[in-house]
Design a protein around this motif. Structure first.
Motif, mmCIF file in Angstrom:
data_model
loop_
_atom_site.group_PDB
_atom_site.id
_atom_site.type_symbol
_atom_site.label_atom_id
_atom_site.label_comp_id
_atom_site.label_asym_id
_atom_site.label_seq_id
_atom_site.Cartn_x
_atom_site.Cartn_y
_atom_site.Cartn_z
ATOM 1 N N ARG A 163 -8.111 -5.833 -0.799
ATOM 2 C CA ARG A 163 -7.342 -4.583 -0.831
ATOM 3 C C ARG A 163 -6.987 -4.184 -2.257
ATOM 4 N NH1 ARG A 163 -3.453 -5.049 4.408
ATOM 5 N NH2 ARG A 163 -3.027 -2.915 3.785
ATOM 6 N N GLY A 164 -7.545 -4.910 -3.207
ATOM 7 C CA GLY A 164 -7.314 -4.559 -4.620
ATOM 8 C C GLY A 164 -5.968 -5.028 -5.161
ATOM 9 N N GLU A 181 0.847 -1.201 0.000
ATOM 10 C CA GLU A 181 0.000 0.000 0.000
ATOM 11 C C GLU A 181 0.880 1.247 0.000
ATOM 12 O OE1 GLU A 181 -3.540 0.622 -0.695
ATOM 13 O OE2 GLU A 181 -3.705 -0.983 0.815
ATOM 14 N N GLU A 182 1.867 1.228 0.891
ATOM 15 C CA GLU A 182 2.738 2.395 1.010
ATOM 16 C C GLU A 182 3.612 2.593 -0.225
ATOM 17 O OE1 GLU A 182 5.211 4.270 4.358
ATOM 18 O OE2 GLU A 182 4.547 2.318 5.174
ATOM 19 N N LEU A 183 4.020 1.466 -0.831
ATOM 20 C CA LEU A 183 4.867 1.545 -2.023
ATOM 21 C C LEU A 183 4.057 1.929 -3.259
ATOM 22 C CD1 LEU A 183 7.158 -1.634 -1.926
ATOM 23 C CD2 LEU A 183 7.920 0.742 -1.881
ATOM 24 N N GLY A 223 -5.484 -19.691 -3.157
ATOM 25 C CA GLY A 223 -6.822 -19.132 -3.370
ATOM 26 C C GLY A 223 -7.218 -18.249 -2.194
ATOM 27 N N ASP A 224 -6.977 -18.737 -0.984
ATOM 28 C CA ASP A 224 -7.306 -17.945 0.220
ATOM 29 C C ASP A 224 -6.498 -16.648 0.248
ATOM 30 O OD1 ASP A 224 -9.002 -19.956 0.897
ATOM 31 O OD2 ASP A 224 -7.810 -20.737 2.589
ATOM 32 N N LEU A 225 -5.227 -16.757 -0.129
ATOM 33 C CA LEU A 225 -4.379 -15.558 -0.145
ATOM 34 C C LEU A 225 -4.902 -14.561 -1.187
ATOM 35 C CD1 LEU A 225 -1.760 -14.142 0.884
ATOM 36 C CD2 LEU A 225 -0.582 -15.183 -1.057
ATOM 37 N N ALA A 226 -5.297 -15.080 -2.336
ATOM 38 C CA ALA A 226 -5.815 -14.205 -3.397
ATOM 39 C C ALA A 226 -7.082 -13.492 -2.911
ATOM 40 C CB ALA A 226 -6.092 -15.013 -4.662
ATOM 41 N N ASP A 227 -7.924 -14.199 -2.168
ATOM 42 C CA ASP A 227 -9.160 -13.569 -1.657
ATOM 43 C C ASP A 227 -8.822 -12.427 -0.692
ATOM 44 O OD1 ASP A 227 -10.613 -15.317 -3.170
ATOM 45 O OD2 ASP A 227 -11.012 -16.725 -1.521
ATOM 46 N N LEU A 228 -7.832 -12.700 0.156
ATOM 47 C CA LEU A 228 -7.393 -11.672 1.103
ATOM 48 C C LEU A 228 -6.837 -10.457 0.349
ATOM 49 C CD1 LEU A 228 -7.278 -11.805 4.214
ATOM 50 C CD2 LEU A 228 -4.870 -12.474 4.016
ATOM 51 N N ALA A 229 -6.064 -10.744 -0.694
ATOM 52 C CA ALA A 229 -5.466 -9.670 -1.503
ATOM 53 C C ALA A 229 -6.564 -8.885 -2.217
ATOM 54 C CB ALA A 229 -4.488 -10.261 -2.526
ATOM 55 N N ARG A 251 -8.813 -17.991 -9.267
ATOM 56 C CA ARG A 251 -9.218 -16.669 -8.761
ATOM 57 C C ARG A 251 -8.843 -15.634 -9.817
ATOM 58 N NH1 ARG A 251 -10.065 -20.006 -5.059
ATOM 59 N NH2 ARG A 251 -10.484 -19.403 -2.889
ATOM 60 N N PRO A 252 -9.677 -14.634 -10.000
ATOM 61 C CA PRO A 252 -9.367 -13.638 -11.057
ATOM 62 C C PRO A 252 -8.081 -12.862 -10.787
ATOM 63 C CG PRO A 252 -11.300 -12.963 -9.756
ATOM 64 C CD PRO A 252 -10.971 -14.355 -9.333
ATOM 65 N N ASN A 253 -7.705 -12.724 -9.511
ATOM 66 C CA ASN A 253 -6.510 -11.933 -9.187
ATOM 67 C C ASN A 253 -5.300 -12.816 -8.863
ATOM 68 O OD1 ASN A 253 -7.605 -12.832 -6.783
ATOM 69 N ND2 ASN A 253 -6.817 -11.083 -5.610
ATOM 70 N N LEU A 254 -5.330 -14.068 -9.328
ATOM 71 C CA LEU A 254 -4.176 -14.965 -9.142
ATOM 72 C C LEU A 254 -3.685 -15.415 -10.516
ATOM 73 C CD1 LEU A 254 -2.300 -16.821 -7.376
ATOM 74 C CD2 LEU A 254 -4.124 -18.547 -7.512
#
Ligand code: MG
Length: 639
Positions: free
Chosen positions: A128-129, A90-92, A119-125, A158-161
């Motif tokens: 936060r977008g 986020e900061e970067l 998959g779980d990590l991708a959901d967490l990510a 997952r769409p973001n993985l």
């Protein structure tokens, strides 16, 4: 958008200097290696601001290791670790986190478990977008090939993985490249680019110390890239190089070399696409076409008043004659047949500075280009600026670019084949009499460079990208005091061939040359002749000294080949070396070293295309004796 990127791990120095170097070299994207933040004197948001100022998009934070497949309580701790990385991202201001496959002993090998974790990590990510990229490490515990990583990414669905495709891991495992083209572009998180020497070594050591820029190693980089791009992927293409030499070199040089290597890679892909009738991708600015070089117009030596007479008597013994003198400079033109040597004794300017640093030596090389203007435009586009020397009124001005150890490479037009308008670079010389001078030597066969290991790959990239040279096979040779490596680069038509020799430190002749010379440079110039026996007999009669070859060498030759006894006796008498490959023959001889800096080789070839590598250890041992003898003489002189 397709764009070139570089991972900060590829360069040495502080994070600030890496960012600046990347920006200046023309990169528009960067991957931040987390360790670089550890030593950064500021907050991650300062890195973000700095990158923004330089026009650099921070495309990913990397790497997170040993994440997937871990048992509890490690699994829960890994998710906490990931949250902290998200805060950092986020900061970067970066949106992607790269995970490389677990190497942990207790990691699960069950792909359903691995897919669930990712998959779980991708959901967490996703909350936060952010997105996650998953990369198969060649030495991962269970996941080593891109096909396995792809299977897990598909399972997790997952769409973001997406998958991270890293040419190093893929090529070192000899994974198939063509099926990469079947991956949907939306599922490719990142493409990482690294070449490496195609040698047998454990993948982890090779990766950590010997990765290199595309074209410096032996991997099929073009095929890898073509497969990635065939998917329609249009994100960053990022250099990720772990190499001790690179990290020890100045970051601006490494960033420039990386960009050069990428530009040449991009060009090779567009050439491939053109052959297939596909539109060019033109990642970054397209390069002017590679030059066609068809030979060396002249070699320039610099010398001082104290050594000039020794140098010119050596040239005379080789069959050259002084044909002219420069109108306004202390420069002579020596010639035989089509061979030109310029001897510069100026007391100021570029050549003199070179002389002060290196003594009598080759300070410039004039190559013949099909279109010098286009070739210079290409050099400039690749970060090699044009150099113009000082000229007198009305004199020819020959543009150049910087070569090895700040020597010069002059850009000359090649003479037209029909002889209509002769090249007139020599118009600034006042000729003593005849412009032509016949002699026994008829061509420059090759010229070798000796290089420090730390700068070797940089020059490989220069010769290949700027001059359009190509590789000939690499060999490793025994030096009496250690190994040395040789790699031959040259113009595709072989009219210019440059064996590049690296001393690996210690007391090898190459290392000793580098010490004496005060840097890398031209150590050897080889000329060809049609009759080596006649040449050596005459030169010896004129008092020329050749390298003394030990008697044992000829005993060995006699045992290896059936050479007619009187021919062998003649070789022995004259110090001529011999090699034979597939019926082709190679005869060659070496002069003694000039001030321990350079020497000449004279060769006679018959259906033989190599360099007599079988005889190199003999030559090196004989030269070592010569160096030792010179050192003994100096010591005696000092007593
Ligand atoms: Mg990688």
């Amino acid at each position: 958008m397709l764009r070139w990127s570089i991972a900060t791990v590829s360069m040495g120095g502080t994070l600030e200097s890496k960012l600046a170097a990347a920006g200046r070299a023309g990169f528009r994207a960067i991957e931040i290696f987390e360790n670089d933040l550890t030593f950064f004197n500021g907050r991650p948001r300062d890195v973000r601001a700095r990158a923004q100022d330089l026009g650099l998009d921070i495309i990913a934070l990397q790497p997170m290791r040993d994440f997937e497949g871990m048992p509890e309580p490690m699994r829960a701790r890994n998710f906490e670790r990931a949250q902290r990385k998200f805060d950092l991202m986020e900061e970067l201001g970066t949106r992607a986190l790269c995970i490389c496959s677990s190497v942990a002993e207790d990691a699960s090998g069950d792909f359903d478990v691995l897919a669930k974790d990712l998959g779980d990590l991708a959901d967490l990510a996703a909350q936060r977008g952010f997105s996650i990229g998953y990369e198969a490490l060649a030495w991962g515990k269970h996941v080593r090939d891109w096909m396995q990583a792809w299977e897990i990414v598909r399972k997790a669905d997952r769409p973001n993985l997406g998958i991270v495709l890293d040419s190093y891991h893929i090529c070192v495992r000899k994974n198939p490249l063509a099926p990469i083209a079947e991956i949907p572009a939306s599922k490719i998180a990142l493409v990482q680019i690294a070449d490496a020497p195609d040698i047998l070594m454990d993948p982890m050591s090779l990766s950590r110390h010997h990765r290199c820029f595309p074209g410096q190693g032996g991997y099929p980089m073009r095929d890898f890239m073509a497969a990635c791009l065939a998917t329609g992927y249009d994100g960053p293409l990022s250099l990720e190089i772990f190499n001790d030499q690179f990290r020890g070199a100045p970051a601006p040089q490494i960033a420039r070399d990386g960009m050069r290597a990428l530009q040449a890679l991009g060009e090779s892909i567009d050439t491939l696409r053109a052959e297939r009738g596909e539109r060019p991708l033109s990642i970054g600015q397209p390069l002017p076409a590679p030059p066609v070089i068809d030979g060396i117009e002249f070699i320039e030596f610099v010398t001082g008043n104290a050594e000039a007479a020794r140098l010119t008597s050596l040239l005379e013994a080789l069959g050259f004659a002084r044909v002219g003198h420069h109108r306004s400079k202390d420069v002579d033109l020596w010639r035989q047949n089509d061979l030109n040597i310029v001897v510069n004794r100026e007391q100021d300017g570029f050549a003199h500075s070179f002389y002060l640093l290196h003594g009598t030596s080759v300070c410039a090389l004039a190559l013949r280009f099909d279109d010098p203007k286009r070739a210079l435009d290409r050099a400039n586009a690749l970060g090699a600026p044009t150099y113009y020397g000082r000229v007198g009124p009305g004199e020819a001005s020959i543009p150049a670019v910087g070569g090895v150890e700040n020597s010069l490479v002059y850009y000359m037009p090649r003479p037209p084949k029909d002889g209509s308008t002769p090249s007139n670079w020599d118009r600034d010389f006042v000729f003593d009499g005849a412009r032509e001078h016949p002699g026994p030597l008829n061509a420059i066969d090759h010229m070798s460079n000796v290089l420090r290991r730390s700068e070797f790959l940089s020059w490989v990239t220069f010769y290949k990208s700027v001059l359009g040279f190509v590789d000939e096979p690499q060999v490793e040779l025994a030096d009496p005091y250690g190994a040395f490596y040789s790699r031959v680069l040259g113009s595709p038509d072989k009219s210019v061939r440059i064996p590049m020799n690296i001393g690996d430190g210690g007391a090898t002749t190459v290392s000793r040359f580098i010490d004496t010379f005060g840097g890398s440079g031209v150590q050897q110039i080889a000329f060809s002749t049609n009759d080596l026996f006649a040449f050596v007999e005459k030169a010896r009669a004129n008092g020329m000294d050749f390298l003394a070859i030990p008697e044992n060498y000829y005993e060995d030759l006699e045992a290896r080949y059936d050479i007619a006894p009187d021919r062998l006796a003649k070789m022995r008498e004259l110090g001529i070396l011999y090699d034979r490959v597939k019926g082709g023959e190679f005869l060659h001889v070496y002069t003694k070293m000039f001030d321990e800096r350079f020497f000449f080789e004279i060769v006679e070839r018959h259906d033989y295309d190599l360099f007599g590598a079988a005889n190199t250890p003999v030559r090196l041992a004989a030269q070592m004796n010569e160096l030792d003898e010179a050192m003994r003489q100096r010591t005696l002189g000092a007593m």
